[in-house]
Motif scaffolding. Sequence first.
Motif, PDB file in Angstrom:
ATOM      1  N   THR A   1      -3.701 -28.856 -83.987  1.00  0.00           N
ATOM      2  CA  THR A   1      -2.569 -28.468 -83.195  1.00  0.00           C
ATOM      3  C   THR A   1      -2.211 -29.582 -82.208  1.00  0.00           C
ATOM      4  O   THR A   1      -3.102 -30.267 -81.705  1.00  0.00           O
ATOM      5  CB  THR A   1      -2.858 -27.184 -82.394  1.00  0.00           C
ATOM      6  OG1 THR A   1      -3.998 -27.418 -81.555  1.00  0.00           O
ATOM      7  CG2 THR A   1      -3.195 -26.030 -83.302  1.00  0.00           C
TER       8      THR A   1
ATOM      9  N   HIS B   1       0.713 -30.732 -78.882  1.00  0.00           N
ATOM     10  CA  HIS B   1       1.762 -30.336 -77.940  1.00  0.00           C
ATOM     11  C   HIS B   1       3.104 -30.892 -78.435  1.00  0.00           C
ATOM     12  O   HIS B   1       3.148 -31.755 -79.316  1.00  0.00           O
ATOM     13  CB  HIS B   1       1.464 -30.906 -76.543  1.00  0.00           C
ATOM     14  CG  HIS B   1       0.275 -30.283 -75.884  1.00  0.00           C
ATOM     15  ND1 HIS B   1       0.280 -28.991 -75.409  1.00  0.00           N
ATOM     16  CD2 HIS B   1      -0.957 -30.784 -75.602  1.00  0.00           C
ATOM     17  CE1 HIS B   1      -0.890 -28.720 -74.861  1.00  0.00           C
ATOM     18  NE2 HIS B   1      -1.664 -29.786 -74.963  1.00  0.00           N
ATOM     19  N   GLU B   2       4.187 -30.451 -77.846  1.00  0.00           N
ATOM     20  CA  GLU B   2       5.519 -30.935 -78.224  1.00  0.00           C
ATOM     21  C   GLU B   2       5.642 -32.442 -78.064  1.00  0.00           C
ATOM     22  O   GLU B   2       6.389 -33.087 -78.798  1.00  0.00           O
ATOM     23  CB  GLU B   2       6.597 -30.225 -77.389  1.00  0.00           C
ATOM     24  CG  GLU B   2       6.795 -28.780 -77.786  1.00  0.00           C
ATOM     25  CD  GLU B   2       7.900 -28.108 -76.998  1.00  0.00           C
ATOM     26  OE1 GLU B   2       8.721 -28.809 -76.368  1.00  0.00           O
ATOM     27  OE2 GLU B   2       7.944 -26.865 -77.019  1.00  0.00           O
TER      28      GLU B   2
ATOM     29  N   ALA C   1      -3.590 -30.757 -78.788  1.00  0.00           N
ATOM     30  CA  ALA C   1      -3.651 -29.510 -78.028  1.00  0.00           C
ATOM     31  C   ALA C   1      -4.997 -28.825 -78.261  1.00  0.00           C
ATOM     32  O   ALA C   1      -5.827 -29.292 -79.053  1.00  0.00           O
ATOM     33  CB  ALA C   1      -2.498 -28.599 -78.444  1.00  0.00           C
TER      34      ALA C   1
ATOM     35  N   GLU D   1      -5.770 -27.854 -71.805  1.00  0.00           N
ATOM     36  CA  GLU D   1      -4.507 -28.599 -71.970  1.00  0.00           C
ATOM     37  C   GLU D   1      -4.652 -29.795 -72.905  1.00  0.00           C
ATOM     38  O   GLU D   1      -3.680 -30.513 -73.154  1.00  0.00           O
ATOM     39  CB  GLU D   1      -3.982 -29.050 -70.609  1.00  0.00           C
ATOM     40  CG  GLU D   1      -3.506 -27.908 -69.745  1.00  0.00           C
ATOM     41  CD  GLU D   1      -2.360 -27.141 -70.404  1.00  0.00           C
ATOM     42  OE1 GLU D   1      -1.399 -27.764 -70.889  1.00  0.00           O
ATOM     43  OE2 GLU D   1      -2.443 -25.897 -70.455  1.00  0.00           O
TER      44      GLU D   1
ATOM     45  N   ASN E   1      -2.885 -33.446 -72.751  1.00  0.00           N
ATOM     46  CA  ASN E   1      -1.990 -33.410 -71.595  1.00  0.00           C
ATOM     47  C   ASN E   1      -2.736 -33.191 -70.283  1.00  0.00           C
ATOM     48  O   ASN E   1      -2.134 -33.223 -69.221  1.00  0.00           O
ATOM     49  CB  ASN E   1      -0.932 -32.311 -71.751  1.00  0.00           C
ATOM     50  CG  ASN E   1       0.143 -32.698 -72.752  1.00  0.00           C
ATOM     51  OD1 ASN E   1       0.281 -33.865 -73.114  1.00  0.00           O
ATOM     52  ND2 ASN E   1       0.905 -31.722 -73.205  1.00  0.00           N
TER      53      ASN E   1
END
Length: 197
Positions: A14, A16-17, A22, A71, A74
Amino acid sequence: MAEEHTRIFMSAQTVHENGMPAHGNAFVSQGYVYPEGTLADGTVGVLEDGSPTFPDLVLGTWTCDGYFVGEGGNATTGVWIISRQTFAFKDGATLVTQGTEIADIGQPNLRPVTGATGDFSDIDGGLIQTTLGFNDFWGLSATYAFEAHEMDAAKAKDAAFSTEGYQSITGNEDDHLEWDSGAPVGPIFGKRLIPST
């Protein structure tokens, strides 16, 4: 330790944008182990092609595998990775540590040593990882130091085994963790042992 950016592999999902890994993203990477002080003052230990900056100083390899949590990529503070790190030295010694990694630059993070061979086989305590930062190729630079393990006399109390009708047995063990299998352990007197169910 200088992470070798051409050997960093992460899962496609996975993320993040913004494309950063992630929570749940698995990874594996490798790097070079250098003597203490080699990477001081922002010195980069890996060249653009992935080779070591100081090949004659390389003590061994570092391999890290694990998962991003919270997170993930990030994160700017706190736990962002759960990992196993294996240090394989040229002399054949190994050191394995498993635990959390924090995103905080310059903040020491204690990790348990879960295995060791050779010169490290008698290590008692943990390994402190301090992230120095990331190089231009997004490779991690970090220092490692063994935990200064001193037994506080107030915390080192004698362990005792005592039951009614039996003698008291006192030991002088250092504090340590044990796994409780449920099976009886320690001195057993007579035949009053009742198996657990």
